[in-house]
Design a protein around this motif. Structure first.
Motif, short mmCIF file in Angstrom:
data_model
loop_
_atom_site.label_atom_id
_atom_site.label_comp_id
_atom_site.label_asym_id
_atom_site.label_seq_id
_atom_site.Cartn_x
_atom_site.Cartn_y
_atom_site.Cartn_z
N THR A 369 41.48 49.03 51.20
CA THR A 369 41.43 50.05 50.16
C THR A 369 42.08 49.47 48.90
O THR A 369 42.79 48.46 48.96
N CYS A 370 41.85 50.10 47.77
CA CYS A 370 42.34 49.62 46.47
C CYS A 370 43.83 49.27 46.55
O CYS A 370 44.66 50.11 46.90
N ARG A 371 44.16 48.05 46.22
CA ARG A 371 45.56 47.59 46.36
C ARG A 371 46.50 48.31 45.39
O ARG A 371 47.66 48.58 45.71
N ARG A 372 46.02 48.61 44.20
CA ARG A 372 46.88 49.27 43.22
C ARG A 372 47.26 50.67 43.71
O ARG A 372 48.36 51.14 43.48
N ARG A 373 46.33 51.34 44.37
CA ARG A 373 46.63 52.68 44.89
C ARG A 373 47.74 52.60 45.94
O ARG A 373 48.59 53.49 46.04
N ASP A 386 39.96 54.32 42.19
CA ASP A 386 40.21 52.91 42.43
C ASP A 386 40.36 52.17 41.11
O ASP A 386 39.75 52.53 40.10
N CYS A 387 41.17 51.09 41.12
CA CYS A 387 41.58 50.46 39.85
C CYS A 387 40.51 49.57 39.23
O CYS A 387 40.47 49.40 38.01
N GLY A 388 39.66 48.97 40.04
CA GLY A 388 38.64 48.07 39.50
C GLY A 388 39.18 46.70 39.14
O GLY A 388 38.43 45.83 38.68
N CYS A 390 41.32 44.73 41.34
CA CYS A 390 41.87 44.03 42.51
C CYS A 390 40.69 43.49 43.32
O CYS A 390 39.55 43.90 43.12
N CYS A 393 38.55 46.16 45.12
CA CYS A 393 37.65 46.90 44.23
C CYS A 393 36.47 46.04 43.79
O CYS A 393 35.37 46.55 43.60
N PRO A 396 34.09 45.97 47.30
CA PRO A 396 34.45 47.20 48.01
C PRO A 396 33.88 47.27 49.43
O PRO A 396 32.76 46.81 49.69
#
Length: 713
Positions: A369-373, A386-388, A390, A393, A396
């Motif tokens: 899953t999105c790392r920034r989240r 999602d950050c887009g 990483c 993302c 996906p």
């Protein structure tokens, strides 16, 4: 005190037109003498939150910092901006410290940086009590908390400061602190109803990426090949690795050096100075490196090994892109690292807490899953999408609707707390959901909860992975200060109530972390110009910094150099509009950088590039060579009137032009009188008409330029 005073100081000393989000509110709170806790990520502008109040308040602000290098860095930067500041620490002799104490007595300093050990010495505390102190700032405040990732026993003694300074406000600042840590900070410092400011932990300029740890050296060399002339740090777990990696990178043609605690102090200091001054761009180091460095232009951070926890990881990657420009992070992950770290933290204090945090770090590395989240949810912040930026993302995974699975787990957590007044650990929660008959679970009465057995169709391992995704998505959080039990977040409650759906990654792909390569893009002529000028200005900055014996970013940051390269100021009035150019630096360095930009524009325009202002500068170049108006016009293939207009415009911008070659003093005064009569914004034609066409346009150009330059519009 009016916040407009703070805004004026921001422009005057730091060259910025406006505050970043939250800074203005924090400064207003500090100026109102209220206790303040600031949680703001590295690069978010924490320092401004106490530096501006320190500058404009009566008295001296005391800034407590655990790091000698950081004190030196901050004070150098403040002095370069014209702010009277100093530090006192063990690196100075008695005479140097005595001189600073004299400055303090006579109120010649606005900010004093000091280590907690020096501050708490009884004799020095007595000395401080005789001074006019505006407020006390505690930087790296997470060091005071037992829940903080960098706990330092000497920091706990700071609680006694409130007894010695009961009427002085405190501001505590940190870049990394979970809920338990930030609440503990306020308690340990005996703060009075502190206002807590929690800035977003989101650092969108940082690209996040995880790769398998095989062939690390080859991957690093490939990574560096795409980033020439960039500054970066490679963090390693062992001292031996820092040395061997630096050696291999040098063999591959990269200017790299190592840094670790086993080196002689003088050698460590030399390496750090060389890195700060951009003499050595790449440092292979243990995690101690970088804590005291306020170097804003670190463009990338690589973790050769897995960090022990997400706080440390976040702090270390936060050393990249502190200037908010795009920067890269790369983490190598192997299970061998996990096993080594488990041994290390298992032998340390608070081993259960540290092991739990290590598990979260491992989950981050394995996630799909999105790392920034994940990072944001760990610090109690939810990212709506999602950050887009990483690797997950960019590649996906396939998703499915996991709303019902998440609702079952969260219902069990809430019911256990509400109906049984008990919190659940991960193992107990999974056993409850799967309907386990283990004795302690049944004796505690968990088998009576409605959700008991609600997830018996899902295996134990799969439940672990689903809970991991729930943590990563911010639906639940771990209460480390309550025996590592689960709590449902506000985001999770919305899912539980059916307000929002939630998607999980399919477990078949869950541990796959494909390598990503940045596609090469075609560079436009405009981008090529910018890059060439940016590098030329960096070379000039380095030359100035070396002559003055200061780090290049103290002259101007990369952000300021970037803004210069984009705006291409060719006059002082233009240079003032560049972000980060304050009054002191404008006087000190402005003409050198304007000169470099002017030379660049002239050179490139002769090569056929069309650049704003180039026509003016080509005219000026010929004028400086002594050519007359008509000769310049012939060479430039322009009318004489255009050349007069060019020279008048240049004169108004501040360039040295003898206007009395083209207009008399009487004519100057006549044009000035006409402007005062008809207005300064009417242009050339109304002035020409004012004189009934008897005064030539050339005189009007210079008369109007002189009026604007001396009187102003």
């Amino acid at each position: 005190m009016d916040i407009s005073t703070a805004q004026h100081a921001l422009k005057q000393y730091f060259g910025y037109d406006r505050f970043r989000p939250m800074q203005e509110d924090i400064i207003a709170n500090v100026l109102s003498k209220q206790d303040t806790v600031v949680l703001m990520p590295t690069g978010g502008g924490k320092s401004i939150c106490y530096q501006i109040p320190g500058i404009i308040s009566h008295g001296t602000a005391i800034v407590i910092s655990p790091l000698i290098a950081l004190m030196k860095d901050q004070v150098e930067s403040l002095k370069a901006n014209g702010v009277p500041a100093a530090f006192i620490n063990s690196s100075q002799n008695y005479v140097e410290q005595r001189e600073i104490e004299e400055d303090l007595i006579h109120e010649r300093l606005k900010l004093l940086y000091i280590s907690p050990e020096k501050l708490l010495a009884p004799q020095f505390l007595d000395f401080l009590c005789r001074l006019h102190i505006s407020f006390i700032a505690i930087d790296e405040a997470h060091c005071i908390s037992q829940w903080g990732h960098d706990f330092r026993p000497e920091y706990t003694q700071l609680a006694s400061l409130r007894l010695r300074f009961p009427d002085i406000s405190f501001i505590a600042l940190t870049a990394t602190a979970d809920k338990a840590t930030r609440n503990d900070i306020a308690r340990q410092l005996n703060m009075k109803d502190p206002r807590m400011y929690i800035s977003s932990f989101d650092r969108p300029n940082l690209s996040l990426r995880v790769e398998a740890g095989q062939k690390r050296i080859e991957k690093i060399i490939h990574f560096l090949r795409d980033r020439p002339n960039q500054s970066g740090i490679v963090y390693c777990l062992s001292r031996k690795n820092t040395e061997s990696l630096a050696k291999k990178l040098r063999a591959a043609g990269h200017n790299a050096m190592y840094y670790h605690a086993g080196m002689p102090a003088a050698e460590r200091s030399r390496v750090q100075e060389s890195f700060i001054k951009d003499d050595i761009p790449i440092i292979c180091a243990t995690i101690a490196f970088g804590m005291g460095i306020d170097k804003p232009n670190v463009r990338w951070v690589i973790h050769y090994n897995l960090p022990k926890n997400l706080e440390g990881y976040y702090q270390e990657i936060g050393r990249a892109g502190r200037d908010s420009l795009p920067s890269d992070t790369l983490l190598f992950y192997t299970f061998a690292d996990v096993m080594q770290l488990r041994e290390m933290v298992g032998d340390s204090g608070q081993s259960q807490l540290q092991l739990s945090k290590l598990e979260r770090m491992q989950q981050y590395a394995e996630t799909r899953t999105c790392r920034r989240r994940i990072l944001l949810s760990y610090f109690g912040e939810s990212l709506g999408k999602d950050c887009g930026n990483c690797d997950v993302c960019r590649n996906p995974p396939e998703l499915f609707d996991g709303t019902v699975i998440a609702q079952k787990a969260m219902s069990a957590i809430i019911r256990s707390s509400r109906e049984m007044n008990k919190s659940l650990s991960a193992g107990m929660l999974i056993d409850l959901l799967r309907g386990s008959r283990r004795i302690d679970l049944v004796r505690a009465g968990f088998d009576q909860i409605k959700t008991y057995g609600a997830g018996k169709d899902i295996s134990y391992d799969h439940w672990q992975l689903y809970l991991q995704q729930m943590l990563n998505l911010g639906l639940v959080e771990i209460a480390y200060d309550q025996h590592n039990t689960f709590r449902v977040t506000e985001t999770g409650k919305n899912i539980l109530l059916g307000k929002n759906p939630v998607n999980f990654a399919k477990l078949s792909q869950f541990k796959a972390t494909p390598s990503t390569k940045t596609p090469t893009k075609k560079v436009s002529a405009k981008e090529e110009l910018f890059t060439t000028l940016f590098e030329a200005l960096r070379v000039l900055r380095k030359s100035i910094a070396d002559k003055e014996g200061i780090p290049p970013y103290v002259v101007f940051s990369d952000v300021t150099i970037k803004d210069m390269a984009e705006k291409m100021p060719i006059a002082v009035n233009d240079m003032v509009k560049v972000s980060g150019v304050g009054e002191v630096k404008l006087k000190k360095y402005g003409n050198q950088f304007i000169g470099a930009i002017v030379r660049f524009i002239i050179t490139k325009s002769k090569e056929g590039f069309k650049i704003k202002g180039s026509s003016l500068l080509l005219t000026y170049e010929l004028y400086q060579k002594g050519l007359g108006i008509h000769e310049i016009g012939q060479q430039r293939q322009l009318r004489d009137e255009s050349i007069f207009n060019h020279l008048a415009t240049l004169y108004e911008m501040g360039y040295t032009i003898d206007i009395f070659q083209f207009i008399t003093g009487e004519q100057l005064e006549a044009v000035a009188e006409a402007i005062r009569t008809i207005g300064s914004n009417q242009g050339v034609k109304p002035i020409f008409d004012f004189f009934n066409g008897e005064l030539p346009y050339s005189c009007i150009y210079f008369g109007l330029a002189h009026f604007n330059r001396t009187v102003g519009v």
